[in-house]
Design an enzyme around this catalytic site. Structure first.
Site, PDB file in Angstrom:
ATOM      1  N   GLY A   1       0.869  -1.173   0.000  1.00 61.58           N
ATOM      2  CA  GLY A   1       0.000   0.000   0.000  1.00 61.58           C
ATOM      3  C   GLY A   1       0.896   1.210   0.000  1.00 61.58           C
ATOM      4  O   GLY A   1       1.830   1.284  -0.785  1.00 61.58           O
TER       5      GLY A   1
ATOM      6  N   SER B   1       3.389   3.092   2.579  1.00 64.60           N
ATOM      7  CA  SER B   1       3.964   2.935   3.918  1.00 64.60           C
ATOM      8  C   SER B   1       3.757   4.176   4.783  1.00 64.60           C
ATOM      9  O   SER B   1       3.564   4.063   5.995  1.00 64.60           O
ATOM     10  CB  SER B   1       5.441   2.577   3.825  1.00 64.60           C
ATOM     11  OG  SER B   1       6.145   3.537   3.070  1.00 64.60           O
TER      12      SER B   1
ATOM     13  N   CYS C   1       6.108  -5.281   0.064  1.00 65.84           N
ATOM     14  CA  CYS C   1       6.234  -3.938  -0.508  1.00 65.84           C
ATOM     15  C   CYS C   1       6.207  -2.864   0.588  1.00 65.84           C
ATOM     16  O   CYS C   1       7.172  -2.718   1.320  1.00 65.84           O
ATOM     17  CB  CYS C   1       5.182  -3.749  -1.593  1.00 65.84           C
ATOM     18  SG  CYS C   1       5.652  -2.504  -2.790  1.00 65.84           S
TER      19      CYS C   1
ATOM     20  N   ARG D   1      12.990   3.324  -0.945  1.00 65.11           N
ATOM     21  CA  ARG D   1      11.577   3.435  -1.377  1.00 65.11           C
ATOM     22  C   ARG D   1      11.507   3.791  -2.850  1.00 65.11           C
ATOM     23  O   ARG D   1      12.366   4.498  -3.363  1.00 65.11           O
ATOM     24  CB  ARG D   1      10.854   4.539  -0.609  1.00 65.11           C
ATOM     25  CG  ARG D   1      10.495   4.177   0.792  1.00 65.11           C
ATOM     26  CD  ARG D   1       9.655   5.286   1.417  1.00 65.11           C
ATOM     27  NE  ARG D   1       8.300   5.324   0.860  1.00 65.11           N
ATOM     28  CZ  ARG D   1       7.434   6.289   1.121  1.00 65.11           C
ATOM     29  NH1 ARG D   1       7.755   7.289   1.899  1.00 65.11           N
ATOM     30  NH2 ARG D   1       6.221   6.239   0.584  1.00 65.11           N
TER      31      ARG D   1
ATOM     32  N   ILE E   1       5.105  -2.953  -7.880  1.00 71.71           N
ATOM     33  CA  ILE E   1       4.332  -1.708  -7.994  1.00 71.71           C
ATOM     34  C   ILE E   1       4.996  -0.644  -7.123  1.00 71.71           C
ATOM     35  O   ILE E   1       4.938  -0.712  -5.897  1.00 71.71           O
ATOM     36  CB  ILE E   1       2.871  -1.912  -7.541  1.00 71.71           C
ATOM     37  CG1 ILE E   1       2.213  -3.014  -8.377  1.00 71.71           C
ATOM     38  CG2 ILE E   1       2.078  -0.602  -7.676  1.00 71.71           C
ATOM     39  CD1 ILE E   1       0.843  -3.430  -7.875  1.00 71.71           C
ATOM     40  N   ARG E   2       5.659   0.292  -7.762  1.00 69.93           N
ATOM     41  CA  ARG E   2       6.387   1.359  -7.035  1.00 69.93           C
ATOM     42  C   ARG E   2       7.121   0.754  -5.819  1.00 69.93           C
ATOM     43  O   ARG E   2       7.004   1.221  -4.692  1.00 69.93           O
ATOM     44  CB  ARG E   2       5.431   2.482  -6.609  1.00 69.93           C
ATOM     45  CG  ARG E   2       4.894   3.264  -7.814  1.00 69.93           C
ATOM     46  CD  ARG E   2       3.891   4.324  -7.434  1.00 69.93           C
ATOM     47  NE  ARG E   2       2.667   3.748  -6.889  1.00 69.93           N
ATOM     48  CZ  ARG E   2       2.321   3.739  -5.615  1.00 69.93           C
ATOM     49  NH1 ARG E   2       3.093   4.318  -4.725  1.00 69.93           N
ATOM     50  NH2 ARG E   2       1.211   3.182  -5.229  1.00 69.93           N
TER      51      ARG E   2
ATOM     52  N   HIS F   1       4.673  -8.467  -5.129  1.00 69.31           N
ATOM     53  CA  HIS F   1       3.339  -8.740  -4.577  1.00 69.31           C
ATOM     54  C   HIS F   1       2.856 -10.143  -4.942  1.00 69.31           C
ATOM     55  O   HIS F   1       2.076 -10.292  -5.899  1.00 69.31           O
ATOM     56  CB  HIS F   1       2.329  -7.739  -5.152  1.00 69.31           C
ATOM     57  CG  HIS F   1       2.479  -6.354  -4.634  1.00 69.31           C
ATOM     58  ND1 HIS F   1       1.827  -5.881  -3.513  1.00 69.31           N
ATOM     59  CD2 HIS F   1       3.225  -5.327  -5.088  1.00 69.31           C
ATOM     60  CE1 HIS F   1       2.151  -4.627  -3.299  1.00 69.31           C
ATOM     61  NE2 HIS F   1       3.003  -4.256  -4.247  1.00 69.31           N
TER      62      HIS F   1
ATOM     63  N   GLU G   1       0.616 -11.724  -3.541  1.00 67.72           N
ATOM     64  CA  GLU G   1      -0.849 -11.750  -3.357  1.00 67.72           C
ATOM     65  C   GLU G   1      -1.568 -11.236  -4.608  1.00 67.72           C
ATOM     66  O   GLU G   1      -2.758 -11.464  -4.779  1.00 67.72           O
ATOM     67  CB  GLU G   1      -1.258 -10.955  -2.102  1.00 67.72           C
ATOM     68  CG  GLU G   1      -1.293  -9.446  -2.225  1.00 67.72           C
ATOM     69  CD  GLU G   1       0.073  -8.777  -2.252  1.00 67.72           C
ATOM     70  OE1 GLU G   1       1.100  -9.477  -2.328  1.00 67.72           O
ATOM     71  OE2 GLU G   1       0.100  -7.533  -2.226  1.00 67.72           O
TER      72      GLU G   1
HETATM   73  N1  GLN Z   1       5.695   3.013  -2.879  1.00 65.90           N
HETATM   74  C1  GLN Z   1       5.038   2.501  -1.704  1.00 65.90           C
HETATM   75  C2  GLN Z   1       5.695   3.016  -0.430  1.00 65.90           C
HETATM   76  O1  GLN Z   1       6.713   3.598  -0.467  1.00 65.90           O
HETATM   77  C3  GLN Z   1       5.022   0.994  -1.690  1.00 65.90           C
HETATM   78  C4  GLN Z   1       4.229   0.481  -2.871  1.00 65.90           C
HETATM   79  C5  GLN Z   1       3.475  -0.789  -2.605  1.00 65.90           C
HETATM   80  O2  GLN Z   1       3.322  -1.245  -1.489  1.00 65.90           O
HETATM   81  N2  GLN Z   1       2.953  -1.339  -3.682  1.00 65.90           N
HETATM   82  O3  GLN Z   1       5.189   2.825   0.620  1.00 65.90           O
END
Ligand code: GLN
Length: 194
Positions: free
Chosen positions: A50, A52, A82, A109, A135-136, A171, A173
């Site tokens: 998500g 952080s 993540c 990050r 994802i990022r 991920h 999941e």
């Molecule tokens: N970019 C998010 C962060 O720094 C992490 C991305 C994710 O959990 N998919 O918290």
């Protein structure tokens, strides 16, 4: 045999997807939404992906951070994906904020960039082929001696274990592949119960 009970931190992010994976593996689970939920007995804990910063702020304002940290330090098996990896990290290279600081890793990050940082690849986790959705995502830039790196993608550590703590940048999941969740349940949660 009693059913395992896994607490899933459900403040923000992809927690429902973790619950589906736990269902498929026959593990019981419940959502952790407030401090009171931390008094429910649990065999393991999932910290989802998500944002952080958002999850960390909610954990702090709900008064959960210290107790979560204490439970993990006492040996509760934990799996962070993540943003969950960022919550566990002892050091965050490019952020002033720290969260649980239980795992001896330094993470970067948004290590693949913010907008174009999402991609799919095939990699290995503990020697097994797994699909990986990023994802990022963060990756691990430094790991202490007690940390075992379980996945490397393009020269960067993206999954690691230290004692009762497992963290991955990608991920599982979201890919639906059960390898990493079943490692967590079989190798960490069940063995922790012996
Ligand atoms: N970019 C998010 C962060 O720094 C992490 C991305 C994710 O959990 N998919 O918290």
């Amino acid at each position: 045999m009693t059913v395992l009970q896994i607490g899933v931190l459900a403040l923000q992010g992809a927690f429902v997807e973790h619950e589906r994976m736990l269902d498929r593996l026959g593990a019981g689970h419940f959502q952790i939404r407030c401090l009171k939920d931390l008094s429910v007995p649990m065999d393991g804990l999932v910290l989802p992906g998500g944002e952080s910063t958002a999850i960390g702020k909610l954990m702090d304002s709900l008064g959960m951070t210290a107790l979560l940290k204490e439970k993990i330090m006492r040996g509760l098996p934990v799996f962070g994906t993540c943003a969950g990896m960022i919550l566990l990290a002892g050091e965050i290279e490019n952020d002033a904020k720290r969260h649980l600081q239980v795992m001896d890793i330094t993470v970067r990050r948004n290590a693949y960039g913010r907008q174009l940082g999402s991609f799919f690849t095939q990699g290995e986790f503990a020697g097994k082929p797994v699909p990986m959705v990023f994802i990022r995502a963060p990756y691990i830039v430094e790991a202490g001696r007690s940390v075992e790196v379980l996945s490397v993608v393009e020269g960067h550590a993206v999954a690691a274990r230290e004692k009762n703590m497992l963290a991955c940048s990608f991920h599982p999941e979201l890919s639906g592949d059960l390898t990493v969740h079943s490692y967590f349940l079989e190798e960490m949660v069940k063995k922790g119960r012996l």
